[in-house]
Design a protein around this motif. Sequence first.
Motif, mmCIF file in Angstrom:
data_model
loop_
_atom_site.group_PDB
_atom_site.id
_atom_site.type_symbol
_atom_site.label_atom_id
_atom_site.label_comp_id
_atom_site.label_asym_id
_atom_site.label_seq_id
_atom_site.Cartn_x
_atom_site.Cartn_y
_atom_site.Cartn_z
ATOM 1 N N ASN A 133 21.948 18.867 25.255
ATOM 2 C CA ASN A 133 21.293 18.981 26.557
ATOM 3 C C ASN A 133 20.003 19.796 26.512
ATOM 4 O OD1 ASN A 133 22.622 21.402 26.080
ATOM 5 N ND2 ASN A 133 23.128 21.746 28.236
ATOM 6 N N THR A 134 19.720 20.474 25.381
ATOM 7 C CA THR A 134 18.464 21.218 25.263
ATOM 8 C C THR A 134 17.342 20.378 24.660
ATOM 9 O OG1 THR A 134 18.830 22.077 23.020
ATOM 10 C CG2 THR A 134 19.836 23.291 24.834
ATOM 11 N N LEU A 135 17.707 19.268 24.019
ATOM 12 C CA LEU A 135 16.719 18.493 23.271
ATOM 13 C C LEU A 135 15.689 17.840 24.172
ATOM 14 C CD1 LEU A 135 19.010 16.793 20.590
ATOM 15 C CD2 LEU A 135 17.461 18.727 20.280
ATOM 16 N N TYR A 136 14.451 17.970 23.784
ATOM 17 C CA TYR A 136 13.315 17.294 24.426
ATOM 18 C C TYR A 136 13.187 17.644 25.907
ATOM 19 C CZ TYR A 136 14.351 14.607 20.211
ATOM 20 O OH TYR A 136 14.642 14.234 18.922
ATOM 21 N N HIS A 137 13.813 18.748 26.304
ATOM 22 C CA HIS A 137 13.763 19.199 27.709
ATOM 23 C C HIS A 137 14.162 18.085 28.671
ATOM 24 C CE1 HIS A 137 10.980 22.928 27.042
ATOM 25 N NE2 HIS A 137 12.028 22.904 26.234
ATOM 26 N N GLY A 138 15.235 17.383 28.337
ATOM 27 C CA GLY A 138 15.771 16.359 29.219
ATOM 28 C C GLY A 138 15.161 14.987 29.037
ATOM 29 N N ARG A 139 14.223 14.855 28.142
ATOM 30 C CA ARG A 139 13.611 13.541 27.894
ATOM 31 C C ARG A 139 14.272 12.888 26.692
ATOM 32 N NH1 ARG A 139 9.961 17.376 28.926
ATOM 33 N NH2 ARG A 139 8.588 17.160 30.731
ATOM 34 N N THR A 140 13.904 11.663 26.437
ATOM 35 C CA THR A 140 14.403 10.980 25.256
ATOM 36 C C THR A 140 13.419 11.165 24.107
ATOM 37 O OG1 THR A 140 13.309 8.880 25.746
ATOM 38 C CG2 THR A 140 15.497 9.243 26.717
ATOM 39 N N LEU A 141 13.907 10.916 22.909
ATOM 40 C CA LEU A 141 13.037 10.969 21.738
ATOM 41 C C LEU A 141 11.879 9.993 21.884
ATOM 42 C CD1 LEU A 141 12.302 11.703 18.807
ATOM 43 C CD2 LEU A 141 13.994 10.014 18.064
ATOM 44 N N ASP A 142 12.172 8.808 22.387
ATOM 45 C CA ASP A 142 11.127 7.794 22.529
ATOM 46 C C ASP A 142 10.059 8.254 23.517
ATOM 47 O OD1 ASP A 142 10.186 5.028 21.929
ATOM 48 O OD2 ASP A 142 10.517 4.763 24.080
ATOM 49 N N GLN A 143 10.466 8.898 24.598
ATOM 50 C CA GLN A 143 9.498 9.380 25.584
ATOM 51 C C GLN A 143 8.574 10.431 24.982
ATOM 52 O OE1 GLN A 143 12.377 10.555 28.578
ATOM 53 N NE2 GLN A 143 11.700 8.926 29.969
ATOM 54 N N ILE A 144 9.146 11.350 24.215
ATOM 55 C CA ILE A 144 8.324 12.390 23.587
ATOM 56 C C ILE A 144 7.385 11.776 22.560
ATOM 57 C CG2 ILE A 144 8.396 14.404 22.066
ATOM 58 C CD1 ILE A 144 9.065 15.036 24.956
ATOM 59 N N ALA A 145 7.889 10.831 21.775
ATOM 60 C CA ALA A 145 7.067 10.214 20.734
ATOM 61 C C ALA A 145 5.870 9.477 21.327
ATOM 62 C CB ALA A 145 7.915 9.270 19.893
#
Length: 799
Positions: A133-145
């Motif tokens: 639940n801490t990863l990417y501040h609630g976003r998905t990996l694809d969204q961050i990429a």
Amino acid sequence: MNKGTPYRIVVLATFLLTAFSAPPGTSPRPPGARGAPPQAGAHAGATELPIRSLDPKSQSAVLIDPSTHKEITLLAHQNFGSWTLMAVLRRAQGDLAVFENLQDRRGNIVYAGAQGVVLTLPKSLEPTSVAPNTLYHGRTLDQIAKTKNDTLGEELLAGKDDPKYEDVAAAVPPLRVPSFIGTNRSDDKPTFDYGGFSDEIYLDVGKLFPEIREARARRDVWEGLVGGWLPANRFVFPASDQQADQRYWEETMFAEEPGHFWTQPIWFRVLLVDGGQLKEAHYYYHHLPFPPRGEPPAADFYDALLNVRTVWKRDLNPSMKIDVPDKKILDFCLHALALERITRVGDHLKYGYPPLGGINVFGGYGYNNVDTFQDTFNTSVDVFLDWGLTSIAGRYIDDYFTNSVRDDGSIDTRGPEIGQYGKMLTEVAKYWTYTKDEKLIRKHQKKIEAIVDLFYTLRKQAKEVPQDDISYGIIRGWSEHDSSLKIDPYRFMQPHFSNNAEAARGFHDLGNAWIEMGHKLPDAHLVAEGQRLLAESAAMKKDMETAVAKSIDRTQNPPYMPAVAGDHPTYGKERAYAEMLESGELTEEQARIIVDNLAANGESMFGLLRYGANIDGFLDYGPAYARIQRDWIREFLLLYYAHMSHIYSPGTWTSVESSKIDGTLGGPYCAPAEVAIPTFTKWMLVFEDPDEPVVWLAKATPRAWLEEGQKISVQNAPTRFGNVGYEIRSDIGKGKISAVVRLPEGYAATTKLRLRAPEGKAIHAVRVNGASWKAFSAEQEVVTVPPRFKGEIRIEISY
């Protein structure tokens, strides 16, 4: 060592073990209870191991129970309080017992004799996963990429507080990457994939114990070190999700000292611990034992571990000593320096570990073709000078200029980098200013001067275009080593601004060194050459500033500065930006334009350079340097924590050339990335202005380090003005911070002491050596000490 002695250790949960573990009148805890049953000496600490006698032959120890004052005889793997007897060593100076606290996964290993505890080896341990639940501040990996802006960095810098390591580390997954061990004396660098896996090269204990394989498959592996910073890796494998807090396997591995040149022997230890009790222990020397030979004696393993600690404490003992509230940082830095030493063969540089860690496992940068990479030379010489390991730095310079630099100044490398040529001159000059060792400089002076002549030739060619050409005076050449491997490689010999920036810095620093050295010898010709270098440095910088001013596009938001005069396509654009920032030759506005544009266009994350889904690990010196130079301290701390948590593996602290946002490997281990945190830490604690005679102390330390009762201490930190030291103690709860600064005789710099107090508390008054002092800035949180002060200076700051 009797490595062929038939010896197999399997500790079973028998009545005999229980009888020795539990004192009379007690019974073992019921199944599922946390921890171990009460034991003799149940409250004994490491300093309370009252040993009466030791018997290496029977592997037993006689101790005095502090509660009954009676003798207790322990055999191997029986307990005394929280301590398990692991082995008894026969030593000429007195026999030693090895105890280990297995009731805590981070419990220490101690060596103790009749004289008491003689050595404590701490064990670190860190998870290789974080809460989802801490990863990417609630976003998905694809969204961050796919997001161009450095959204995560912006959110971590929101508000006025410093970013926290824990928050930065939890924003993206930690690295699950290979690690390695070895010695400086061996060509063999044993390398293991995640969790100590080896395909068909080295011993993999997971092939012996199924629960280790299962933990790897679940990605449920914890990593750490033995001995604080020693190159002794440990991995903990919880047996199952249901029993994770009770039952686990632990593997420890380290390379034997001294190493063998062709094949490096390795020691392995495997333990099974359940409920704080040792159930199995296995030891292996380099390979599986070949029957009828059995496992080697446990004492041989601990003897070898003790020797490894002795060798590394002797061979890696920096003159700069630091003591900061985050105790992990010193160990982190020393371990990074140790891995750099291991990467090399003797003093000969290597960019990474061997190219094969197993069949179809992973690549590496250990092949000889990249040994001469200039970045390796520059970053390693720099960091060993920064930590006061000048003898090692001198040997590195001698090796490189003897074996890799030709008489004409060219380098035996596939793609010489112009900016790094300039950096080489800076490192040679830094060595002189720190050591005054003219013998080594004289030995290689002709090759150094040949590099200088190369720059003069390139500068002459750069002026063959019309003066109104945007690239006038900007040195043409490759920025990136790999440019030479591309189709039509010479098209990348462009007028990169970084070529001028690093060359101007190198000429400036070498010019000053030549003048000082020339006056000392004396050598009038060297003084004249130094003056010529300073004049050419100023001219190169002027031409760069003229071209940069013409190149900045202020119609874009944020404004855009190209890496090449004329904005021609190139290879290694991010490197060019990094070198411009590290040179210290840019104005604050120019540095800010680069930093902001990278962050806005998907080319940086947390301040680290970024290429799509990859985060850079070895080119972040420039981004870090500029943030400290320009006093963007919160941004520096974000970068520092991100580099520490996402460019290094979490427990073995093994760096990578680049990582991926999902926590997997981008580019494999490389030495320039490994020594980044020790370099950044020196800058954080002691930072020299590149142009002015100013030394900053504690310029970029976290505010939490000056909370009530905390201390920051640095001793014998090298600078070009001499070794400096200081100690800051916080009594901020009473509105006071005190400092003692130590400056050497002959010190000719202004000292700026930064005090980043918690909650942004403002300085109200200052006293220096008991007298009221007005030279301070509450806004900048700085106390200024002029050059006339020497020796010990006492400073009292009131809030």
